[in-house]
Design an enzyme around this catalytic site. Structure first.
Site, PDB file in Angstrom:
ATOM      1  CB  SER A 183      13.274  -3.495  -5.608  1.00 26.13           C
ATOM      2  OG  SER A 183      13.623  -2.284  -4.982  1.00 26.13           O
ATOM      3  CE  LYS A 185       7.615  -6.042   0.215  1.00 32.54           C
ATOM      4  NZ  LYS A 185       8.056  -4.821  -0.487  1.00 32.54           N
ATOM      5  CG  HIS A 212      14.932   3.072  -3.412  1.00 29.50           C
ATOM      6  ND1 HIS A 212      15.203   1.836  -3.927  1.00 29.50           N
ATOM      7  CD2 HIS A 212      13.640   3.029  -3.001  1.00 29.50           C
ATOM      8  CE1 HIS A 212      14.140   1.056  -3.822  1.00 29.50           C
ATOM      9  NE2 HIS A 212      13.168   1.764  -3.268  1.00 29.50           N
ATOM     10  NE  ARG A 225       7.011   3.306  -6.941  1.00 27.78           N
ATOM     11  CZ  ARG A 225       6.916   2.003  -6.872  1.00 27.78           C
ATOM     12  NH1 ARG A 225       7.739   1.255  -7.554  1.00 27.78           N
ATOM     13  NH2 ARG A 225       6.000   1.432  -6.109  1.00 27.78           N
TER      14      ARG A 225
HETATM   15  N1  COA Z   1      12.064   4.501  -6.631  1.00 29.39           N
HETATM   16  C1  COA Z   1      12.055   3.230  -7.022  1.00 29.39           C
HETATM   17  N2  COA Z   1      11.298   2.286  -6.443  1.00 29.39           N
HETATM   18  C2  COA Z   1      10.531   2.656  -5.424  1.00 29.39           C
HETATM   19  C3  COA Z   1      10.494   3.980  -4.954  1.00 29.39           C
HETATM   20  C4  COA Z   1      11.299   4.917  -5.614  1.00 29.39           C
HETATM   21  N3  COA Z   1      11.326   6.186  -5.241  1.00 29.39           N
HETATM   22  N4  COA Z   1       9.626   4.043  -3.931  1.00 29.39           N
HETATM   23  C5  COA Z   1       9.151   2.805  -3.768  1.00 29.39           C
HETATM   24  N5  COA Z   1       9.689   1.978  -4.662  1.00 29.39           N
HETATM   25  C6  COA Z   1       9.386   0.539  -4.844  1.00 29.39           C
HETATM   26  C7  COA Z   1      10.347  -0.356  -4.149  1.00 29.39           C
HETATM   27  O1  COA Z   1      11.433  -0.660  -4.969  1.00 29.39           O
HETATM   28  C8  COA Z   1       9.495  -1.573  -3.879  1.00 29.39           C
HETATM   29  O2  COA Z   1       9.438  -2.353  -5.019  1.00 29.39           O
HETATM   30  P1  COA Z   1       9.063  -3.898  -4.959  1.00 29.39           P
HETATM   31  O3  COA Z   1       7.672  -3.996  -4.415  1.00 29.39           O
HETATM   32  O4  COA Z   1       9.184  -4.283  -6.362  1.00 29.39           O
HETATM   33  O5  COA Z   1      10.069  -4.534  -4.057  1.00 29.39           O
HETATM   34  C9  COA Z   1       8.106  -0.993  -3.649  1.00 29.39           C
HETATM   35  O6  COA Z   1       8.127   0.280  -4.255  1.00 29.39           O
HETATM   36  C10 COA Z   1       7.752  -0.853  -2.193  1.00 29.39           C
HETATM   37  O7  COA Z   1       8.737  -0.071  -1.634  1.00 29.39           O
HETATM   38  P2  COA Z   1       9.256   0.109  -0.178  1.00 29.39           P
HETATM   39  O8  COA Z   1       9.606   1.529  -0.086  1.00 29.39           O
HETATM   40  O9  COA Z   1      10.327  -0.841   0.149  1.00 29.39           O
HETATM   41  O10 COA Z   1       7.997  -0.095   0.671  1.00 29.39           O
HETATM   42  P3  COA Z   1       7.493  -1.314   1.435  1.00 29.39           P
HETATM   43  O11 COA Z   1       6.044  -1.311   1.156  1.00 29.39           O
HETATM   44  O12 COA Z   1       8.236  -2.561   1.195  1.00 29.39           O
HETATM   45  O13 COA Z   1       7.821  -0.891   2.930  1.00 29.39           O
HETATM   46  C11 COA Z   1       7.597   0.415   4.946  1.00 29.39           C
HETATM   47  C12 COA Z   1       7.312   0.261   3.476  1.00 29.39           C
HETATM   48  C13 COA Z   1       8.948  -0.152   5.320  1.00 29.39           C
HETATM   49  C14 COA Z   1       7.615   1.892   5.206  1.00 29.39           C
HETATM   50  C15 COA Z   1       6.439  -0.253   5.723  1.00 29.39           C
HETATM   51  O14 COA Z   1       6.241  -1.562   5.268  1.00 29.39           O
HETATM   52  C16 COA Z   1       6.661  -0.259   7.213  1.00 29.39           C
HETATM   53  O15 COA Z   1       6.731   0.757   7.847  1.00 29.39           O
HETATM   54  N6  COA Z   1       6.748  -1.456   7.802  1.00 29.39           N
HETATM   55  C17 COA Z   1       6.982  -1.588   9.238  1.00 29.39           C
HETATM   56  C18 COA Z   1       5.760  -2.156   9.932  1.00 29.39           C
HETATM   57  C19 COA Z   1       4.799  -1.047  10.281  1.00 29.39           C
HETATM   58  O16 COA Z   1       5.104  -0.114  10.969  1.00 29.39           O
HETATM   59  N7  COA Z   1       3.580  -1.218   9.779  1.00 29.39           N
HETATM   60  C20 COA Z   1       2.503  -0.290  10.042  1.00 29.39           C
HETATM   61  C21 COA Z   1       2.407   0.710   8.961  1.00 29.39           C
HETATM   62  S1  COA Z   1       0.764   1.233   8.814  1.00 29.39           S
END
Ligand code: COA
Length: 161
Positions: free
Chosen positions: A129, A41, A17, A90
């Site tokens: 994560s 989550k 990140h 990724r």
């Molecule tokens: N390096 C390391 N890990 C990474 C990474 C990077 N560059 N990019 C993503 N990851 C990992 C994270 O660690 C996480 O790991 P985990 O699943 O083991 O916890 C996973 O990828 C998902 O990452 P994250 O970036 O936290 O995405 P998310 O899917 O949890 O959330 C949001 C993404 C917040 C953008 C999305 O859920 C959101 O916008 N939610 C709001 C509701 C909404 O508007 N929904 C409509 C969207 S269509």
């Protein structure tokens, strides 16, 4: 001023990140890293703990700020008046989910909000994560994956579980 929002769960923030944050900060005037209060989550760290971790890790990057949000990302973008979302890719496996999310966000915002993707630096392409949490649970070496203070917080958290 060109601003961007980098949203995520960040439970906890990893070097993967941080790599995206630094590269986005080199391109945009202002980067708002925003922690989602995600009811779907069950995070290890509370929203404020995750915000504090990110604040500490980015304290030397002047054009980065850290906030939290809940609800739809697009509503938060509108509220902040920011029309660029930053996300990291990724591997190919991230692509389908990210593409769908970016299309949906564009549609929901009447084509006002765009998503910019950074390809993750190769050495972090397998990092997540969840894997970091798994390693911490068994007291494995986290040096390559998270800053030392985050590793200490993780070990501490699992000691009490
Ligand atoms: N390096 C390391 N890990 C990474 C990474 C990077 N560059 N990019 C993503 N990851 C990992 C994270 O660690 C996480 O790991 P985990 O699943 O083991 O916890 C996973 O990828 C998902 O990452 P994250 O970036 O936290 O995405 P998310 O899917 O949890 O959330 C949001 C993404 C917040 C953008 C999305 O859920 C959101 O916008 N939610 C709001 C509701 C909404 O508007 N929904 C409509 C969207 S269509």
């Amino acid at each position: 001023m060109k601003s961007a929002i980098y949203p995520g769960t960040f439970d906890p923030m990893t070097y993967g990140h941080l790599d995206i944050i630094k590269r986005a900060a080199n391109i945009f005037d202002n980067v708002v890293v925003s922690v989602l209060d995600n009811k779907e989550k069950t995070p290890l760290f509370s929203v404020s703990e995750r915000v504090n971790i990110l604040k500490e890790a980015t304290k030397d990057i002047p054009n980065v700020s850290v906030e939290s949000f809940s609800g739809l990302l697009i509503d938060y973008c509108k509220e902040r008046g920011i029309y660029v979302i930053v996300r990291g890719l990724r591997a190919v496996t991230d692509f389908e989910y990210e593409l769908q999310m970016s299309q949906m966000n564009r549609k929901l915002s009447d084509h006002k909000v765009d998503t910019v993707f950074f390809n993750t630096t190769l050495k972090y392409s397998y990092l997540s994560s969840s894997s970091v949490k798994q390693i911490a649970q068994f007291h494995g070496d986290l040096k390559a994956f998270v800053p030392d203070f985050v590793a200490d917080l993780l070990y501490e958290r699992y000691k009490n579980k």
